[in-house]
Enzyme design. Structure first.
Site, PDB file in Angstrom:
ATOM      1  N   GLU A 233       1.256  -0.522  -5.044  1.00  0.00           N
ATOM      2  CA  GLU A 233       0.332   0.570  -5.362  1.00  0.00           C
ATOM      3  C   GLU A 233       1.086   1.889  -5.382  1.00  0.00           C
ATOM      4  OE1 GLU A 233      -3.609   2.818  -3.565  1.00  0.00           O
ATOM      5  OE2 GLU A 233      -1.841   2.367  -2.348  1.00  0.00           O
TER       6      GLU A 233
ATOM      7  N   ASP B 250       0.809  -1.215   0.000  1.00  0.00           N
ATOM      8  CA  ASP B 250       0.000   0.000   0.000  1.00  0.00           C
ATOM      9  C   ASP B 250       0.846   1.271   0.000  1.00  0.00           C
ATOM     10  OD1 ASP B 250      -2.623   1.444   0.596  1.00  0.00           O
ATOM     11  OD2 ASP B 250      -1.459   2.003   2.373  1.00  0.00           O
TER      12      ASP B 250
END
Length: 577
Positions: free
Chosen positions: A295, A222
Protein backbone atom coordinates in the site's frame (compact mmCIF):
# COMPACT_ATOMS: atom_id res chain seq x y z
CA UNK A 1 -38.42 -22.65 -11.93
CA UNK A 2 -36.56 -21.33 -15.00
CA UNK A 3 -34.97 -18.54 -12.90
CA UNK A 4 -34.00 -21.05 -10.21
CA UNK A 5 -32.32 -23.29 -12.80
CA UNK A 6 -30.40 -20.30 -14.15
CA UNK A 7 -29.16 -19.42 -10.65
CA UNK A 8 -28.16 -23.02 -9.93
CA UNK A 9 -26.32 -23.16 -13.24
CA UNK A 10 -24.58 -19.87 -12.44
CA UNK A 11 -23.51 -21.13 -9.00
CA UNK A 12 -22.25 -24.43 -10.48
CA UNK A 13 -20.21 -22.58 -13.08
CA UNK A 14 -18.62 -20.38 -10.42
CA UNK A 15 -17.68 -23.41 -8.33
CA UNK A 16 -16.15 -24.97 -11.42
CA UNK A 17 -14.03 -22.02 -12.48
CA UNK A 18 -13.08 -19.98 -9.41
CA UNK A 19 -9.72 -21.66 -9.02
CA UNK A 20 -8.86 -21.49 -12.71
CA UNK A 21 -5.67 -19.64 -13.58
CA UNK A 22 -3.79 -19.30 -16.79
CA UNK A 23 -1.54 -22.23 -17.62
CA UNK A 24 2.09 -21.47 -16.99
CA UNK A 25 1.42 -18.39 -14.85
CA UNK A 26 1.49 -17.84 -11.10
CA UNK A 27 -1.83 -18.32 -9.30
CA UNK A 28 -2.21 -14.63 -8.47
CA UNK A 29 -1.63 -13.08 -11.91
CA UNK A 30 -5.30 -12.97 -12.90
CA UNK A 31 -6.76 -13.58 -9.44
CA UNK A 32 -9.67 -11.84 -7.78
CA UNK A 33 -8.79 -10.53 -4.32
CA UNK A 34 -11.26 -9.51 -1.62
CA UNK A 35 -10.54 -7.38 1.42
CA UNK A 36 -12.20 -8.38 4.67
CA UNK A 37 -12.38 -5.84 7.49
CA UNK A 38 -12.72 -8.42 10.30
CA UNK A 39 -14.46 -6.16 12.83
CA UNK A 40 -17.31 -5.74 10.36
CA UNK A 41 -17.56 -8.98 8.38
CA UNK A 42 -19.34 -11.49 10.66
CA UNK A 43 -19.71 -11.72 14.44
CA UNK A 44 -19.88 -15.28 15.74
CA UNK A 45 -20.22 -14.66 19.50
CA UNK A 46 -22.74 -11.82 19.79
CA UNK A 47 -20.45 -9.11 21.12
CA UNK A 48 -21.12 -6.85 18.12
CA UNK A 49 -17.59 -7.14 16.73
CA UNK A 50 -16.65 -9.42 13.84
CA UNK A 51 -14.15 -12.20 14.49
CA UNK A 52 -12.14 -15.04 12.97
CA UNK A 53 -14.83 -17.67 13.52
CA UNK A 54 -17.27 -15.38 11.75
CA UNK A 55 -14.98 -15.26 8.74
CA UNK A 56 -14.71 -19.05 8.75
CA UNK A 57 -18.52 -19.34 8.86
CA UNK A 58 -18.84 -17.17 5.75
CA UNK A 59 -15.90 -18.39 3.66
CA UNK A 60 -18.29 -20.27 1.38
CA UNK A 61 -19.70 -16.90 0.36
CA UNK A 62 -16.29 -15.92 -1.05
CA UNK A 63 -16.29 -19.15 -3.03
CA UNK A 64 -19.79 -18.34 -4.25
CA UNK A 65 -18.68 -14.99 -5.68
CA UNK A 66 -15.52 -16.37 -7.25
CA UNK A 67 -12.80 -15.01 -4.97
CA UNK A 68 -9.33 -16.58 -5.14
CA UNK A 69 -7.74 -14.87 -2.11
CA UNK A 70 -8.80 -12.60 0.73
CA UNK A 71 -6.68 -10.24 2.78
CA UNK A 72 -7.67 -9.53 6.35
CA UNK A 73 -7.14 -6.20 8.05
CA UNK A 74 -5.09 -6.73 11.26
CA UNK A 75 -6.21 -9.37 13.73
CA UNK A 76 -3.08 -9.34 15.92
CA UNK A 77 -2.89 -8.50 19.63
CA UNK A 78 -3.52 -4.78 19.97
CA UNK A 79 -4.89 -2.16 22.39
CA UNK A 80 -6.94 -1.01 19.37
CA UNK A 81 -5.95 2.66 19.43
CA UNK A 82 -6.08 2.41 15.62
CA UNK A 83 -8.25 -0.71 15.40
CA UNK A 84 -5.43 -3.21 15.06
CA UNK A 85 -2.91 -1.14 13.13
CA UNK A 86 -1.18 -0.61 16.49
CA UNK A 87 0.23 -4.11 16.95
CA UNK A 88 1.42 -5.20 20.39
CA UNK A 89 2.39 -8.71 19.33
CA UNK A 90 2.84 -9.68 15.68
CA UNK A 91 2.52 -13.43 16.26
CA UNK A 92 -0.62 -13.54 18.42
CA UNK A 93 -4.32 -13.27 17.56
CA UNK A 94 -6.10 -10.63 19.62
CA UNK A 95 -8.71 -12.23 21.93
CA UNK A 96 -11.28 -9.84 20.46
CA UNK A 97 -10.97 -11.80 17.21
CA UNK A 98 -10.43 -15.25 18.69
CA UNK A 99 -7.50 -17.59 19.20
CA UNK A 100 -4.63 -18.99 17.19
CA UNK A 101 -6.63 -22.23 17.01
CA UNK A 102 -9.52 -20.30 15.47
CA UNK A 103 -7.14 -18.90 12.86
CA UNK A 104 -5.74 -22.35 12.11
CA UNK A 105 -9.31 -23.57 11.55
CA UNK A 106 -9.82 -20.65 9.17
CA UNK A 107 -6.71 -21.66 7.22
CA UNK A 108 -7.88 -25.26 7.03
CA UNK A 109 -11.36 -24.29 5.81
CA UNK A 110 -9.88 -21.87 3.28
CA UNK A 111 -7.58 -24.56 1.93
CA UNK A 112 -10.54 -26.92 1.59
CA UNK A 113 -12.41 -24.28 -0.45
CA UNK A 114 -9.41 -23.24 -2.51
CA UNK A 115 -9.24 -19.71 -1.09
CA UNK A 116 -5.93 -18.23 -0.01
CA UNK A 117 -5.57 -16.15 3.18
CA UNK A 118 -3.42 -13.02 3.18
CA UNK A 119 -2.60 -11.08 6.35
CA UNK A 120 -2.19 -7.35 6.86
CA UNK A 121 1.42 -6.64 7.84
CA UNK A 122 2.25 -3.33 9.54
CA UNK A 123 6.01 -2.73 9.23
CA UNK A 124 6.24 0.99 10.00
CA UNK A 125 5.32 0.94 13.69
CA UNK A 126 4.13 -1.06 16.66
CA UNK A 127 1.90 -0.26 19.59
CA UNK A 128 3.50 1.58 22.50
CA UNK A 129 2.32 -1.46 24.50
CA UNK A 130 4.54 -3.77 22.45
CA UNK A 131 7.24 -5.41 24.56
CA UNK A 132 9.86 -4.05 22.15
CA UNK A 133 8.84 -0.46 22.83
CA UNK A 134 8.55 -0.93 26.57
CA UNK A 135 12.11 -2.28 26.66
CA UNK A 136 13.36 0.41 24.29
CA UNK A 137 11.93 3.11 26.57
CA UNK A 138 13.83 1.49 29.44
CA UNK A 139 17.11 1.68 27.47
CA UNK A 140 17.32 -2.11 27.35
CA UNK A 141 20.57 -3.01 25.57
CA UNK A 142 18.86 -5.22 22.96
CA UNK A 143 15.97 -2.85 22.18
CA UNK A 144 17.40 0.60 22.89
CA UNK A 145 17.58 1.52 19.19
CA UNK A 146 14.49 -0.38 17.97
CA UNK A 147 12.64 2.94 17.64
CA UNK A 148 13.44 6.50 16.56
CA UNK A 149 14.39 8.56 19.61
CA UNK A 150 15.67 12.12 19.99
CA UNK A 151 16.54 14.22 23.09
CA UNK A 152 14.81 17.27 21.66
CA UNK A 153 16.05 20.25 19.66
CA UNK A 154 19.23 21.54 21.31
CA UNK A 155 18.63 18.98 24.09
CA UNK A 156 15.55 20.88 25.18
CA UNK A 157 11.91 19.88 25.55
CA UNK A 158 11.24 21.29 22.09
CA UNK A 159 10.26 18.71 19.43
CA UNK A 160 13.19 17.84 17.12
CA UNK A 161 11.37 18.92 13.91
CA UNK A 162 8.12 20.45 12.67
CA UNK A 163 6.96 17.11 11.23
CA UNK A 164 3.20 16.47 11.38
CA UNK A 165 1.46 13.15 12.04
CA UNK A 166 -1.03 11.66 9.59
CA UNK A 167 -3.46 11.81 12.54
CA UNK A 168 -2.78 15.57 13.09
CA UNK A 169 -0.34 17.30 15.40
CA UNK A 170 3.35 16.66 15.96
CA UNK A 171 4.99 13.36 15.06
CA UNK A 172 6.99 13.65 18.26
CA UNK A 173 5.83 12.64 21.76
CA UNK A 174 7.90 13.08 24.91
CA UNK A 175 8.53 9.95 26.99
CA UNK A 176 9.19 10.76 30.62
CA UNK A 177 10.79 7.42 31.38
CA UNK A 178 13.44 7.70 28.70
CA UNK A 179 13.57 11.52 28.82
CA UNK A 180 13.43 11.70 25.04
CA UNK A 181 11.03 12.16 22.15
CA UNK A 182 9.92 9.22 20.05
CA UNK A 183 8.73 9.46 16.45
CA UNK A 184 5.24 8.38 15.38
CA UNK A 185 4.03 9.17 11.91
CA UNK A 186 0.53 8.08 12.92
CA UNK A 187 -1.06 7.90 16.40
CA UNK A 188 1.06 8.69 19.47
CA UNK A 189 0.41 5.07 20.51
CA UNK A 190 2.09 3.91 17.28
CA UNK A 191 5.85 4.54 17.67
CA UNK A 192 7.88 4.17 14.47
CA UNK A 193 10.39 1.35 14.21
CA UNK A 194 13.99 2.21 13.36
CA UNK A 195 14.86 0.40 10.13
CA UNK A 196 18.43 1.62 10.30
CA UNK A 197 18.80 -1.08 12.95
CA UNK A 198 19.42 -4.48 11.26
CA UNK A 199 17.85 -6.20 14.29
CA UNK A 200 14.55 -4.49 13.51
CA UNK A 201 14.58 -5.64 9.91
CA UNK A 202 15.36 -9.20 11.00
CA UNK A 203 12.62 -9.17 13.65
CA UNK A 204 10.07 -8.12 11.06
CA UNK A 205 11.29 -10.73 8.60
CA UNK A 206 10.77 -13.32 11.31
CA UNK A 207 7.14 -12.24 11.51
CA UNK A 208 6.78 -12.99 7.81
CA UNK A 209 8.44 -16.38 8.26
CA UNK A 210 6.19 -17.28 11.20
CA UNK A 211 2.90 -16.72 9.37
CA UNK A 212 3.99 -18.17 6.02
CA UNK A 213 4.99 -21.35 7.82
CA UNK A 214 1.54 -21.33 9.42
CA UNK A 215 0.01 -21.44 5.95
CA UNK A 216 -0.82 -17.88 4.86
CA UNK A 217 -0.35 -17.01 1.19
CA UNK A 218 1.26 -13.62 1.67
CA UNK A 219 0.86 -10.14 3.06
CA UNK A 220 -0.71 -6.81 2.32
CA UNK A 221 1.98 -4.39 3.55
CA UNK A 222 0.56 -1.29 5.22
CA UNK A 223 1.71 2.34 4.87
CA UNK A 224 4.95 1.46 3.11
CA UNK A 225 6.07 5.03 2.21
CA UNK A 226 6.50 5.89 5.90
CA UNK A 227 8.98 3.14 6.79
CA UNK A 228 12.06 5.36 6.45
CA UNK A 229 12.74 9.02 7.14
CA UNK A 230 15.59 11.04 5.70
CA UNK A 231 18.92 10.11 7.28
CA UNK A 232 19.92 12.24 10.28
CA UNK A 233 22.94 14.53 9.99
CA UNK A 234 26.20 14.10 11.89
CA UNK A 235 24.59 15.53 15.01
CA UNK A 236 21.65 13.16 14.83
CA UNK A 237 19.23 15.89 13.71
CA UNK A 238 16.72 16.11 10.87
CA UNK A 239 15.53 19.07 8.78
CA UNK A 240 12.10 20.66 9.02
CA UNK A 241 9.70 19.96 6.17
CA UNK A 242 8.55 22.87 3.97
CA UNK A 243 5.08 24.43 4.12
CA UNK A 244 2.26 23.59 1.76
CA UNK A 245 0.92 27.07 0.94
CA UNK A 246 -2.52 25.67 0.02
CA UNK A 247 -3.32 24.49 3.58
CA UNK A 248 -3.72 26.85 6.53
CA UNK A 249 -4.41 24.51 9.46
CA UNK A 250 -1.03 23.91 11.18
CA UNK A 251 -2.34 20.69 12.75
CA UNK A 252 -3.39 19.20 9.41
CA UNK A 253 -1.10 16.57 7.84
CA UNK A 254 -1.27 18.36 4.50
CA UNK A 255 0.07 21.58 6.07
CA UNK A 256 3.58 20.35 5.16
CA UNK A 257 5.19 18.82 2.09
CA UNK A 258 6.42 15.42 3.25
CA UNK A 259 9.67 15.28 1.36
CA UNK A 260 11.71 13.92 4.30
CA UNK A 261 9.26 11.49 5.92
CA UNK A 262 7.83 9.55 2.96
CA UNK A 263 9.13 7.75 -0.14
CA UNK A 264 12.75 7.60 0.96
CA UNK A 265 14.93 5.38 -1.30
CA UNK A 266 15.80 3.01 1.54
CA UNK A 267 12.13 2.06 1.83
CA UNK A 268 12.34 0.25 -1.48
CA UNK A 269 15.24 -1.82 -0.21
CA UNK A 270 13.10 -3.00 2.70
CA UNK A 271 10.36 -4.13 0.30
CA UNK A 272 12.94 -5.96 -1.80
CA UNK A 273 14.29 -7.67 1.34
CA UNK A 274 10.78 -8.76 2.35
CA UNK A 275 10.23 -10.25 -1.11
CA UNK A 276 13.51 -12.13 -0.88
CA UNK A 277 12.33 -13.69 2.37
CA UNK A 278 9.16 -14.87 0.63
CA UNK A 279 11.14 -16.30 -2.27
CA UNK A 280 13.29 -18.25 0.19
CA UNK A 281 10.10 -19.57 1.80
CA UNK A 282 8.76 -20.55 -1.63
CA UNK A 283 11.79 -22.81 -2.00
CA UNK A 284 11.65 -24.07 1.57
CA UNK A 285 7.97 -25.00 1.54
CA UNK A 286 7.44 -25.84 -2.12
CA UNK A 287 4.05 -24.12 -2.05
CA UNK A 288 2.43 -21.79 -4.53
CA UNK A 289 4.23 -18.48 -4.85
CA UNK A 290 3.77 -16.27 -1.77
CA UNK A 291 2.94 -12.66 -2.49
CA UNK A 292 3.29 -9.08 -1.30
CA UNK A 293 0.63 -6.45 -1.90
CA UNK A 294 2.04 -3.06 -0.97
CA UNK A 295 0.00 0.00 0.00
CA UNK A 296 1.54 3.25 -1.17
CA UNK A 297 0.05 6.48 -2.45
CA UNK A 298 2.54 8.55 -4.40
CA UNK A 299 4.03 9.46 -7.77
CA UNK A 300 3.80 6.67 -10.35
CA UNK A 301 7.54 6.97 -11.03
CA UNK A 302 8.09 5.89 -7.42
CA UNK A 303 5.32 3.30 -7.23
CA UNK A 304 6.65 1.46 -10.27
CA UNK A 305 9.89 0.85 -8.39
CA UNK A 306 7.98 -1.28 -5.89
CA UNK A 307 7.75 -3.97 -8.59
CA UNK A 308 11.56 -4.28 -8.48
CA UNK A 309 14.60 -2.52 -9.87
CA UNK A 310 15.53 -4.82 -12.73
CA UNK A 311 17.99 -6.73 -10.56
CA UNK A 312 15.83 -7.76 -7.61
CA UNK A 313 12.10 -8.40 -7.34
CA UNK A 314 9.78 -6.35 -5.19
CA UNK A 315 6.07 -6.48 -4.56
CA UNK A 316 4.09 -8.50 -7.06
CA UNK A 317 1.13 -6.18 -6.48
CA UNK A 318 1.91 -2.55 -5.67
CA UNK A 319 -1.64 -1.32 -5.19
CA UNK A 320 -2.86 0.81 -8.08
CA UNK A 321 -4.84 3.75 -6.71
CA UNK A 322 -5.03 5.74 -9.96
CA UNK A 323 -8.78 5.26 -10.34
CA UNK A 324 -9.81 5.34 -6.69
CA UNK A 325 -7.85 8.57 -6.15
CA UNK A 326 -8.65 10.44 -9.33
CA UNK A 327 -12.03 9.67 -10.88
CA UNK A 328 -15.13 11.46 -9.61
CA UNK A 329 -18.67 12.30 -10.69
CA UNK A 330 -17.40 14.74 -13.27
CA UNK A 331 -14.81 12.44 -14.86
CA UNK A 332 -15.17 11.74 -18.57
CA UNK A 333 -14.31 8.59 -20.48
CA UNK A 334 -11.12 10.36 -21.54
CA UNK A 335 -10.20 10.75 -17.85
CA UNK A 336 -10.84 7.06 -17.13
CA UNK A 337 -8.79 6.02 -20.15
CA UNK A 338 -5.92 8.31 -19.13
CA UNK A 339 -5.76 7.00 -15.55
CA UNK A 340 -5.90 3.39 -16.73
CA UNK A 341 -3.13 3.97 -19.25
CA UNK A 342 -1.06 5.86 -16.66
CA UNK A 343 -0.51 2.53 -14.93
CA UNK A 344 -0.37 0.21 -17.94
CA UNK A 345 2.02 2.41 -19.92
CA UNK A 346 4.48 2.97 -17.06
CA UNK A 347 4.40 -0.55 -15.63
CA UNK A 348 7.72 -2.39 -16.11
CA UNK A 349 7.73 -5.06 -18.80
CA UNK A 350 6.69 -8.48 -17.57
CA UNK A 351 4.81 -7.19 -14.52
CA UNK A 352 1.10 -7.53 -13.79
CA UNK A 353 -1.42 -4.71 -13.43
CA UNK A 354 -3.94 -4.45 -10.61
CA UNK A 355 -7.10 -2.41 -10.08
CA UNK A 356 -8.43 -1.11 -6.76
CA UNK A 357 -11.70 0.83 -6.42
CA UNK A 358 -12.42 0.42 -2.71
CA UNK A 359 -10.83 -0.15 0.69
CA UNK A 360 -11.35 0.57 4.39
CA UNK A 361 -9.85 4.07 4.11
CA UNK A 362 -11.82 5.42 1.13
CA UNK A 363 -15.47 6.32 0.62
CA UNK A 364 -17.45 3.58 -1.08
CA UNK A 365 -18.20 3.51 -4.80
CA UNK A 366 -21.87 4.34 -4.16
CA UNK A 367 -20.96 7.44 -2.17
CA UNK A 368 -18.03 8.53 -4.31
CA UNK A 369 -19.41 7.91 -7.81
CA UNK A 370 -23.11 7.28 -7.28
CA UNK A 371 -25.32 4.27 -6.64
CA UNK A 372 -26.19 4.19 -10.34
CA UNK A 373 -22.54 3.51 -11.22
CA UNK A 374 -21.97 0.52 -8.93
CA UNK A 375 -22.37 -2.14 -11.64
CA UNK A 376 -20.52 0.00 -14.14
CA UNK A 377 -17.44 0.21 -11.89
CA UNK A 378 -17.53 -3.50 -11.05
CA UNK A 379 -17.73 -4.31 -14.77
CA UNK A 380 -14.64 -2.20 -15.38
CA UNK A 381 -12.76 -3.65 -12.40
CA UNK A 382 -13.39 -7.22 -13.51
CA UNK A 383 -12.63 -6.84 -17.23
CA UNK A 384 -9.35 -4.92 -17.15
CA UNK A 385 -6.19 -7.05 -17.49
CA UNK A 386 -4.50 -8.33 -14.34
CA UNK A 387 -5.55 -8.51 -10.70
CA UNK A 388 -8.82 -7.15 -9.28
CA UNK A 389 -9.31 -6.13 -5.64
CA UNK A 390 -12.78 -5.77 -4.10
CA UNK A 391 -13.52 -4.28 -0.69
CA UNK A 392 -16.19 -6.16 1.24
CA UNK A 393 -19.68 -4.95 0.40
CA UNK A 394 -18.87 -3.33 -2.93
CA UNK A 395 -20.24 -6.41 -4.69
CA UNK A 396 -23.71 -5.73 -3.22
CA UNK A 397 -23.53 -1.95 -3.49
CA UNK A 398 -23.16 -1.01 0.18
CA UNK A 399 -22.84 2.72 0.75
CA UNK A 400 -21.27 4.96 3.36
CA UNK A 401 -23.20 5.33 6.62
CA UNK A 402 -23.40 8.74 8.28
CA UNK A 403 -21.82 8.55 11.74
CA UNK A 404 -22.39 11.34 14.25
CA UNK A 405 -19.54 13.01 16.12
CA UNK A 406 -20.71 11.24 19.31
CA UNK A 407 -20.60 7.83 17.58
CA UNK A 408 -17.25 8.39 15.85
CA UNK A 409 -14.50 5.98 16.90
CA UNK A 410 -11.89 6.31 14.14
CA UNK A 411 -8.84 8.07 15.64
CA UNK A 412 -8.32 10.00 12.43
CA UNK A 413 -11.71 11.62 13.05
CA UNK A 414 -11.61 11.68 16.84
CA UNK A 415 -8.38 13.67 16.90
CA UNK A 416 -10.03 16.49 14.96
CA UNK A 417 -13.22 18.29 16.03
CA UNK A 418 -16.98 18.31 15.37
CA UNK A 419 -16.52 20.67 12.43
CA UNK A 420 -13.76 18.69 10.68
CA UNK A 421 -14.37 15.04 11.61
CA UNK A 422 -16.62 14.13 8.66
CA UNK A 423 -13.80 14.99 6.24
CA UNK A 424 -11.35 12.78 8.13
CA UNK A 425 -13.24 9.86 9.66
CA UNK A 426 -13.16 6.46 7.98
CA UNK A 427 -15.98 5.00 10.05
CA UNK A 428 -18.68 5.41 7.34
CA UNK A 429 -16.99 2.84 5.09
CA UNK A 430 -16.32 0.33 7.90
CA UNK A 431 -19.86 -0.44 9.04
CA UNK A 432 -21.07 -4.05 9.46
CA UNK A 433 -21.62 -6.23 6.41
CA UNK A 434 -25.25 -6.67 5.34
CA UNK A 435 -25.98 -10.39 5.06
CA UNK A 436 -29.80 -10.36 5.19
CA UNK A 437 -32.85 -8.31 6.16
CA UNK A 438 -33.12 -9.84 9.64
CA UNK A 439 -31.80 -8.85 13.05
CA UNK A 440 -28.77 -6.55 12.72
CA UNK A 441 -28.54 -7.41 9.03
CA UNK A 442 -27.42 -10.94 9.93
CA UNK A 443 -24.09 -9.58 11.14
CA UNK A 444 -24.58 -10.50 14.81
CA UNK A 445 -27.07 -12.15 17.13
CA UNK A 446 -26.19 -9.55 19.77
CA UNK A 447 -28.10 -6.37 20.52
CA UNK A 448 -25.37 -3.87 19.64
CA UNK A 449 -22.78 -3.38 16.90
CA UNK A 450 -19.47 -1.55 17.16
CA UNK A 451 -20.61 0.84 14.40
CA UNK A 452 -24.20 1.49 13.26
CA UNK A 453 -25.70 -0.65 10.50
CA UNK A 454 -26.85 1.07 7.32
CA UNK A 455 -30.54 1.97 7.30
CA UNK A 456 -30.96 0.43 3.82
CA UNK A 457 -29.91 -3.07 4.91
CA UNK A 458 -33.39 -4.53 4.27
CA UNK A 459 -32.90 -3.79 0.56
CA UNK A 460 -29.12 -3.98 0.22
CA UNK A 461 -28.09 -7.42 1.47
CA UNK A 462 -26.77 -10.72 0.17
CA UNK A 463 -29.91 -12.79 0.78
CA UNK A 464 -32.20 -10.47 -1.17
CA UNK A 465 -29.80 -9.95 -4.06
CA UNK A 466 -29.28 -13.67 -4.55
CA UNK A 467 -32.87 -13.81 -5.74
CA UNK A 468 -32.79 -10.89 -8.20
CA UNK A 469 -31.50 -11.77 -11.66
CA UNK A 470 -29.55 -8.57 -12.38
CA UNK A 471 -28.82 -7.48 -8.83
CA UNK A 472 -25.39 -6.06 -8.08
CA UNK A 473 -24.43 -9.40 -6.55
CA UNK A 474 -25.50 -11.51 -9.51
CA UNK A 475 -23.89 -9.14 -12.01
CA UNK A 476 -20.70 -9.51 -9.96
CA UNK A 477 -20.97 -13.31 -10.10
CA UNK A 478 -21.50 -13.27 -13.85
CA UNK A 479 -18.47 -11.02 -14.22
CA UNK A 480 -16.40 -13.53 -12.30
CA UNK A 481 -17.39 -16.33 -14.68
CA UNK A 482 -16.48 -14.11 -17.62
CA UNK A 483 -13.21 -13.12 -15.93
CA UNK A 484 -12.15 -16.74 -15.78
CA UNK A 485 -12.33 -17.07 -19.56
CA UNK A 486 -9.00 -17.52 -21.30
CA UNK A 487 -9.39 -14.21 -23.15
CA UNK A 488 -9.71 -12.19 -19.96
CA UNK A 489 -7.05 -14.17 -18.11
CA UNK A 490 -4.40 -14.10 -20.82
CA UNK A 491 -5.56 -11.74 -23.55
CA UNK A 492 -4.47 -8.30 -24.62
CA UNK A 493 -6.43 -5.12 -23.98
CA UNK A 494 -7.27 -2.08 -26.08
CA UNK A 495 -8.72 0.62 -23.83
CA UNK A 496 -10.04 3.90 -25.19
CA UNK A 497 -12.60 6.64 -24.83
CA UNK A 498 -15.07 6.14 -27.67
CA UNK A 499 -16.73 9.44 -26.81
CA UNK A 500 -16.71 11.84 -23.90
CA UNK A 501 -19.17 9.60 -22.06
CA UNK A 502 -18.36 6.10 -23.32
CA UNK A 503 -15.33 4.04 -22.31
CA UNK A 504 -14.54 0.94 -24.34
CA UNK A 505 -12.35 -2.03 -23.45
CA UNK A 506 -11.55 -4.65 -26.08
CA UNK A 507 -10.13 -7.93 -24.74
CA UNK A 508 -8.75 -10.29 -27.38
CA UNK A 509 -6.54 -13.36 -27.76
CA UNK A 510 -5.67 -15.31 -30.89
CA UNK A 511 -7.96 -18.30 -31.30
CA UNK A 512 -10.31 -17.18 -28.53
CA UNK A 513 -13.50 -15.18 -28.30
CA UNK A 514 -13.14 -11.38 -28.36
CA UNK A 515 -15.04 -9.28 -25.82
CA UNK A 516 -16.01 -5.61 -25.99
CA UNK A 517 -16.83 -3.84 -22.73
CA UNK A 518 -18.84 -0.62 -23.04
CA UNK A 519 -19.47 1.79 -20.16
CA UNK A 520 -21.77 4.79 -20.52
CA UNK A 521 -20.58 6.95 -17.65
CA UNK A 522 -23.28 9.59 -17.77
CA UNK A 523 -26.94 10.27 -18.50
CA UNK A 524 -26.95 10.66 -22.28
CA UNK A 525 -28.28 8.09 -24.73
CA UNK A 526 -25.23 6.99 -26.73
CA UNK A 527 -25.11 5.46 -30.23
CA UNK A 528 -21.88 3.56 -30.92
CA UNK A 529 -20.29 2.19 -34.09
CA UNK A 530 -17.85 -0.40 -32.78
CA UNK A 531 -16.30 -1.03 -36.19
CA UNK A 532 -15.29 2.63 -36.29
CA UNK A 533 -14.03 2.47 -32.71
CA UNK A 534 -12.10 -0.82 -32.75
CA UNK A 535 -12.10 -2.09 -36.34
CA UNK A 536 -11.81 -5.73 -37.49
CA UNK A 537 -14.87 -6.92 -35.55
CA UNK A 538 -17.40 -9.44 -36.82
CA UNK A 539 -20.62 -7.81 -38.11
CA UNK A 540 -22.72 -9.38 -35.36
CA UNK A 541 -22.07 -9.45 -31.63
CA UNK A 542 -23.79 -11.14 -28.71
CA UNK A 543 -24.75 -9.54 -25.40
CA UNK A 544 -22.72 -11.60 -22.93
CA UNK A 545 -23.49 -9.51 -19.86
CA UNK A 546 -26.12 -6.86 -19.11
CA UNK A 547 -27.11 -4.97 -15.97
CA UNK A 548 -30.44 -3.81 -14.61
CA UNK A 549 -30.03 -0.58 -16.57
CA UNK A 550 -30.10 -2.48 -19.87
CA UNK A 551 -33.06 -2.86 -22.23
CA UNK A 552 -31.33 -5.79 -23.93
CA UNK A 553 -31.14 -9.33 -22.59
CA UNK A 554 -28.20 -11.64 -22.30
CA UNK A 555 -27.96 -13.64 -25.55
CA UNK A 556 -29.41 -10.92 -27.78
CA UNK A 557 -27.61 -10.39 -31.10
CA UNK A 558 -26.74 -6.88 -32.33
CA UNK A 559 -24.96 -5.30 -35.30
CA UNK A 560 -21.52 -3.99 -34.33
CA UNK A 561 -22.16 -0.66 -36.03
CA UNK A 562 -25.45 0.13 -34.29
CA UNK A 563 -25.05 -0.22 -30.53
CA UNK A 564 -27.22 1.99 -28.33
CA UNK A 565 -26.29 2.52 -24.68
CA UNK A 566 -28.78 3.75 -22.12
CA UNK A 567 -27.71 6.20 -19.37
CA UNK A 568 -25.19 4.64 -16.94
CA UNK A 569 -25.44 1.32 -18.79
CA UNK A 570 -22.58 -1.17 -18.81
CA UNK A 571 -22.53 -4.18 -21.15
CA UNK A 572 -20.16 -6.84 -22.35
CA UNK A 573 -20.46 -7.99 -25.97
CA UNK A 574 -18.80 -11.05 -27.47
CA UNK A 575 -18.02 -12.19 -30.96
CA UNK A 576 -20.27 -15.03 -32.05
CA UNK A 577 -19.04 -18.50 -31.22
Amino acid sequence: MRILIKFLTLFTLILAVTSAVAAGTAWWESASFYQIYPRSFKDSDGDGIGDVKGITQQLAYLKEIGIHATWLSPIFTSPMADFGYDVANFTEIDPMFGTLEDFEELLAKAKELGIKIILDFVPNHTSDECEWFIKSAQNDTEYKDFYVWHPGKNNSREPPTNWISVFRGSTWTWHEGRQAYYLHQFHSKQPDLNYNNPKVREAMKNVLRYWIRKGVAGFRVDAVPHVYEIAADANGDWPDEPRNPDVNDPEDYEYLQHIYTTHQPATLDVVYEFRQVLKELDEELGDDEHILLTEAYGPLSVLMQYYGNGTVDGSQIPFNFELISNVNNESTAYDYARFIHNWLDQMPKGRVANWVMGNHDQTRIAARLGKDRIDLINVLLKTLPGVSVTYQGEEIGMSDVWISWEETVDPQGCQSNPQEYERLTRDPVRTPFQWNDGHKAGFTEGQTTWLPIASDYTLVNVKRQRGIANSHLNVYKQLQILRDSKTLREGEADIKAISEDVLGVKRFLAGERTYIVLLNLNNNLEAINLNAAFGDLTPLLEYVLVTDRSARRKGDIIHADSIVLLPKEAVVLGTLI
